[in-house]
Design an enzyme around this catalytic site. Structure first.
Site, PDB file in Angstrom:
ATOM      1  N   ARG A  77      63.815  39.780  52.305  1.00 29.30           N
ATOM      2  CA  ARG A  77      64.059  41.225  52.290  1.00 29.30           C
ATOM      3  C   ARG A  77      65.219  41.504  51.336  1.00 29.30           C
ATOM      4  O   ARG A  77      66.290  40.895  51.469  1.00 29.30           O
ATOM      5  CB  ARG A  77      64.371  41.735  53.692  1.00 29.30           C
ATOM      6  CG  ARG A  77      63.239  41.530  54.684  1.00 29.30           C
ATOM      7  CD  ARG A  77      63.645  41.906  56.089  1.00 29.30           C
ATOM      8  NE  ARG A  77      63.929  43.327  56.222  1.00 29.30           N
ATOM      9  CZ  ARG A  77      63.043  44.240  56.603  1.00 29.30           C
ATOM     10  NH1 ARG A  77      61.799  43.868  56.877  1.00 29.30           N
ATOM     11  NH2 ARG A  77      63.374  45.505  56.724  1.00 29.30           N
ATOM     12  N   CYS A  91      71.842  55.369  62.146  1.00 30.20           N
ATOM     13  CA  CYS A  91      72.064  54.511  60.986  1.00 30.20           C
ATOM     14  C   CYS A  91      73.466  54.630  60.408  1.00 30.20           C
ATOM     15  O   CYS A  91      74.083  53.630  60.077  1.00 30.20           O
ATOM     16  CB  CYS A  91      71.029  54.834  59.909  1.00 30.20           C
ATOM     17  SG  CYS A  91      71.041  53.708  58.509  1.00 30.20           S
ATOM     18  N   LYS A 218      52.218  51.495  58.008  1.00 30.62           N
ATOM     19  CA  LYS A 218      53.086  51.317  59.165  1.00 30.62           C
ATOM     20  C   LYS A 218      54.114  52.446  59.228  1.00 30.62           C
ATOM     21  O   LYS A 218      54.724  52.800  58.209  1.00 30.62           O
ATOM     22  CB  LYS A 218      53.805  49.966  59.100  1.00 30.62           C
ATOM     23  CG  LYS A 218      52.863  48.772  59.243  1.00 30.62           C
ATOM     24  CD  LYS A 218      53.622  47.457  59.221  1.00 30.62           C
ATOM     25  CE  LYS A 218      52.664  46.271  59.397  1.00 30.62           C
ATOM     26  NZ  LYS A 218      53.383  44.980  59.385  1.00 30.62           N
ATOM     27  N   CYS A 316      63.567  35.470  67.815  1.00 30.92           N
ATOM     28  CA  CYS A 316      64.286  34.564  66.916  1.00 30.92           C
ATOM     29  C   CYS A 316      63.578  33.217  66.737  1.00 30.92           C
ATOM     30  O   CYS A 316      63.765  32.550  65.713  1.00 30.92           O
ATOM     31  CB  CYS A 316      65.704  34.335  67.434  1.00 30.92           C
ATOM     32  SG  CYS A 316      66.685  35.846  67.608  1.00 30.92           S
ATOM     33  N   ARG A 321      62.849  35.012  58.129  1.00 37.72           N
ATOM     34  CA  ARG A 321      63.339  36.029  57.197  1.00 37.72           C
ATOM     35  C   ARG A 321      64.742  35.722  56.685  1.00 37.72           C
ATOM     36  O   ARG A 321      65.606  35.286  57.432  1.00 37.72           O
ATOM     37  CB  ARG A 321      63.332  37.408  57.883  1.00 37.72           C
ATOM     38  CG  ARG A 321      61.941  37.905  58.177  1.00 37.72           C
ATOM     39  CD  ARG A 321      61.927  39.086  59.129  1.00 37.72           C
ATOM     40  NE  ARG A 321      62.377  38.745  60.473  1.00 37.72           N
ATOM     41  CZ  ARG A 321      61.659  38.071  61.358  1.00 37.72           C
ATOM     42  NH1 ARG A 321      60.452  37.646  61.040  1.00 37.72           N
ATOM     43  NH2 ARG A 321      62.138  37.819  62.556  1.00 37.72           N
ATOM     44  N   ASP A 566      89.993   7.160  66.821  1.00 39.53           N
ATOM     45  CA  ASP A 566      91.443   7.082  66.656  1.00 39.53           C
ATOM     46  C   ASP A 566      92.136   8.345  67.162  1.00 39.53           C
ATOM     47  O   ASP A 566      93.190   8.268  67.792  1.00 39.53           O
ATOM     48  CB  ASP A 566      91.780   6.860  65.185  1.00 39.53           C
ATOM     49  CG  ASP A 566      93.279   6.835  64.947  1.00 39.53           C
ATOM     50  OD1 ASP A 566      93.951   5.900  65.440  1.00 39.53           O
ATOM     51  OD2 ASP A 566      93.789   7.764  64.284  1.00 39.53           O
TER      52      ASP A 566
END
Length: 600
Positions: A77, A91, A218, A316, A321, A566
C-alpha cells in the site's frame, strides 16, 4: 398482563433469541481467521515453503519478504500524498494536519522504483492511498507505470470519490484494476457533517460511474456510534441490485483522530442490526486468502457486504501487507509506530540490494499482532522494537534462513574434521572405502591424513552467507532478570551482541586452518523463551570473498552465549550451552539449510 400483551412479549423474546442464535452461527470464525497462519506439519511446511520460494525465485529472481512468523508479503500500500479534500471526523481534526514540504514527498520515479523492487521480491498487488490519492497531479502516470511493472497483477486505489469522475476513465485505461470508494452516510446532511464538506452528489456519481467500469466496486464505511450506525441496514440494501461490496470498518485509533471508546461499535453489534432485518437470509461467505474482510451477503442479493474488524477480531495471522507513507517511510504494521525511511536511502544512492536488506530487516521486526490486541486488551501502539511480547531483539537477516531453502543435498563438507572420527564412523556402517578415498572429502586433510590449509585462490568471489543457532539453558531467576534487564553487570543481550561481532572477527586467530576474512556483516539476535528459561541465539555472517563464513557464524553464536554465561554467573553457574549448529550457508559451491537440530 393482558393476553395480547403477553403474546407480544413472547413473540419479541422469540425474535431476539432467534437473532442471537443466527448471529452466533454467523460469527463463528472461519479457519483462515481462527487458526494460526501455519497449520501444516513441520515437514509439510518446509516442503511448501521450498516449492513456493523456488517458484517465486524462478519467475522473479529475488526471495520474497517473509517475516519471523513465515508470513509472505505480497501486498504493498502506497500513500501518494498527505493532503485530503475532506476532513472526516474519524480521520483528522477540522483544521487538518501539518503537511511536509513537497520535496520531502516521494517523486514519481521514486515510487515506481520502489514498486519495481517490491515486485522483484514477490509483491503482486499494489494499492494507492492518501490522504486523497486523486489530488496528486501525476496519478494517471503513476498507475500506468505500476500496472506495466513486471509481476504486478493488481493495481487498486482507495479514494473519497470527490474528484474521481474527472480521472476514472484515464485511470482505467492506465491499468487500474480495483477501486474502493469511501462513503460514510447516504444522507446528504449527515455526510456533510461527517466529512465536514458538501460533496455527497459528486461521490455518488463517482460510485455509479465506477459500477459501469468494474465488475465489483467496494464501498468503505467507517461506522461510528451515535453517528451513522442506524444506516448499516440502508447500506446493505444497496447491494440488492448493485454490484457493490460494502465494507463496514470498525473505528480505529490513529494519530489526530481523537479516538474514543464511546464512538466504537463492534462488528457483532452491526451484524445484529442486519440479522434483525434479514434473519437467516444472511449468508456467511468464504474469505479469500489474506483477506481483511469477514464477508457476508443477503440471499438473492447481487452484491455483498463485510466487516473489517481490526479492533474486535484482528486478522494479523494472515497479514501480507506492507505500507509506504507519502514521505517514503516503510511501515510493516498500520498500528505500529516503527518506520524506516526508504526515501533517504534512495537519495543517498543505495542500490536495490541495499534497499532490499533494509526492507527485510524491517519485515523481520514485524510483530505477531498489532499492539492494540496484546494480552486480550486494548493498549497503546508499540513504542519500541525491543519487545518482550515477541521475545525478539531487532533482527537483520535471520529470516534469510527461511528464504534460501535449497533443493540440493544437505551434505556439509566440514561436518567431520577428524580423520580418526571419520574412519570409526565408517566401521560402524560396515563400509569398505579406503582412507585415500575418504580423505579427499576432507578439505583440510591431505591424502596422508595430515592437516593442510585449503588453497582458495582459484575459487570464485561471491557473496557468502552463513547462519548459526545455539541455546543457553538458564535458571528461572536468571531468565527473569534478563527479561527485566536487572542483571548487575548491565544489558546482557546488548553486550552479548557486541561480543559476538568481536568474536567473529577473531576466527582466523582461533581456528588454525581458517583464512582471514574481511567480513561485510555480522549480526546476532536473541529469542528469549522466558517460560522455559531458555535463550536462543541466531548469528549471521556475510562476506564478499572466495571462502565461506560458517566458522564466523558459529563463533559469533558461541561467543554470544558464553558472554551471557559470564554476565549471569554471579547469580548461578547452573547454565548450559547446548545445540550450537549451522543453520544455513549459501554463496559457495553448495547451499546448506536445516530447520532444527533433529535433522543433523
Amino acid at each position: 398482563m393482558s393476553c395480547r400483551a403477553g403474546k407480544k412479549l413472547f413473540q419479541w423474546s422469540r425474535v431476539k433469541s432467534s437473532t442471537e442464535e443466527i448471529v452466533k452461527q454467523l460469527t463463528v470464525p472461519l479457519r483462515e481467521h481462527a487458526e494460526p497462519i501455519l497449520t501444516l506439519t513441520p515437514e509439510q511446511k518446509r516442503e511448501a515453503v521450498r516449492l513456493k520460494i523456488q517458484e517465486i525465485e524462478h519467475t522473479k529472481g529475488q526471495p520474497p519478504f517473509f517475516d519471523m512468523f513465515m508470513r509472505e508479503h505480497t501486498y504493498l500500500r502506497i500513500s501518494l500524498t498527505e493532503k485530503c479534500n475532506f476532513r472526516c471526523l474519524y480521520c483528522m481534526p477540522a483544521e487538518g494536519v501539518p503537511l511536509k514540504p513537497k520535496d520531502k514527498m516521494l517523486s514519481n520515479s521514486e515510487v515506481l522504483r520502489l514498486v519495481k523492487l517490491f515486485a522483484a521480491h514477490g509483491v503482486d498487488k499494489v494499492r494507492l492511498t492518501g490522504g486523497e490519492p486523486t489530488i496528486r497531479k501525476d496519478i494517471v502516470h503513476i498507475v500506468e507505470g505500476i500496472s506495466s511493472t513486471p509481476g504486478i497483477k493488481e493495481v487498486g486505489i482507495t479514494t473519497n470519490g470527490l474528484v474521481l469522475q474527472r480521472f476514472l476513465p484515464q485511470l482505467r485505461d492506465a491499468g487500474l484494476t480495483k477501486i474502493n470508494i469511501s462513503i460514510d452516510s447516504l444522507d446528504r446532511e449527515k455526510f456533510a457533517k461527517m466529512t465536514r464538506r458538501d460533496g455527497f452528489d459528486k461521490v455518488w456519481k463517482a460510485i455509479e460511474l465506477a459500477r459501469g467500469y468494474y465488475p465489483k466496486v467496494k464501498l468503505n464505511v467507517v461506522v461510528l456510534k451515535h453517528q451513522n450506525e442506524n444506516e448499516v441496514v440502508d447500506f446493505v440494501n444497496l447491494t440488492k441490485d448493485r454490484n457493490l461490496d460494502v465494507r463496514f470498518i470498525e473505528f480505529m485509533p490513529f494519530g489526530g483522530n481523537e479516538f474514543k471508546n464511546d464512538n466504537f461499535i463492534g462488528y457483532r453489534e452491526m451484524l445484529n442490526l442486519i440479522v434483525d432485518k434479514y434473519g437467516d437470509g444472511v449468508i456467511r461467505l468464504s474469505d479469500s486468502p489474506n483477506d481483511t474482510t469477514k464477508a457476508y451477503k443477503i440471499d438473492g442479493f447481487q452484491g455483498q457486504f463485510g466487516f473489517i474488524t481490526s479492533m474486535s477480531d484482528h486478522f494479523c495471522n494472515t497479514c501480507n501487507r506492507l505500507r509506504i507513507t507519502a514521505d517514503g517511510n516503510l511501515k510493516v504494521c498500520l498500528h505500529g509506530n516503527s518506520e524506516v525511511s526508504l526515501r533517504d536511502r534512495i537519495r543517498c544512492g543505495d542500490s536495490d540490494e541495499q534497499l532490499s536488506e533494509v526492507i527485510q530487516k524491517a519485515v523481520n521486526n514485524k510483530k505477531a499482532r498489532h499492539a492494540v490486541f496484546r494480552n486480550g486488551r486494548s493498549e497503546e501502539p508499540a513504542k519500541s522494537s525491543n519487545d518482550s511480547y515477541r521475545g525478539l531483539t531487532p533482527v537483520t537477516s535471520a529470516s534469510s534462513i527461511l528464504v534460501h531453502l535449497p533443493s540440493s543435498s544437505l551434505y556439509h563438507s566440514h561436518l567431520h574434521s577428524s580423520r580418526h572420527f571419520f574412519i570409526s564412523q565408517i566401521r560402524c556402517f560396515s563400509t569398505t572405502y579406503s582412507v585415500s578415498s575418504i580423505t579427499h572429502l576432507l578439505t583440510h586433510v591431505d591424502n596422508n591424513g595430515n592437516a593442510k590449509q585449503v588453497d582458495v585462490s582459484q575459487k570464485d568471489t561471491s557473496t557468502r552467507t552463513a547462519v548459526a543457532r545455539g541455546t543457553i539453558i538458564l535458571t528461572a531467576e536468571i531468565s527473569r532478570q534478563i527479561s527485566e534487564n536487572t542483571i548487575k553487570k548491565g544489558d546482557v543481550l546488548t553486550v552479548a551482541k557486541i561480543a559476538s561481532i568481536l568474536g567473529a572477527k577473531q576466527v582466523a586467530n582461533l581456528i588454525p586452518l581458517c583464512h582471514p576474512i574481511r567480513l561485510d556483516f555480522v549480526d546476532t539476535v536473541f529469542n528469549h523463551d522466558i517460560e522455559n528459561s531458555k535463550l536462543h541465539c541466531i548469528s549471521t555472517a556475510r562476506c564478499s570473498g572466495n571462502t565461506g563464513v560458517e566458522m564466523e557464524a558459529l563463533t559469533a553464536c558461541t561467543i554470544a552465549l558464553l558472554t551471557v554465561y559470564d554476565m549471569c554467573k554471579a547469580i548461578s553457574q547452573k547454565m548450559m550451552l547446548t545445540n550450537i549448529y549451522l543453520v544455513h550457508k549459501s554463496g559457495g559451491k553448495t547451499t546448506y539449510t536445516i530447520d532444527n537440530e533433529n535433522q543433523i
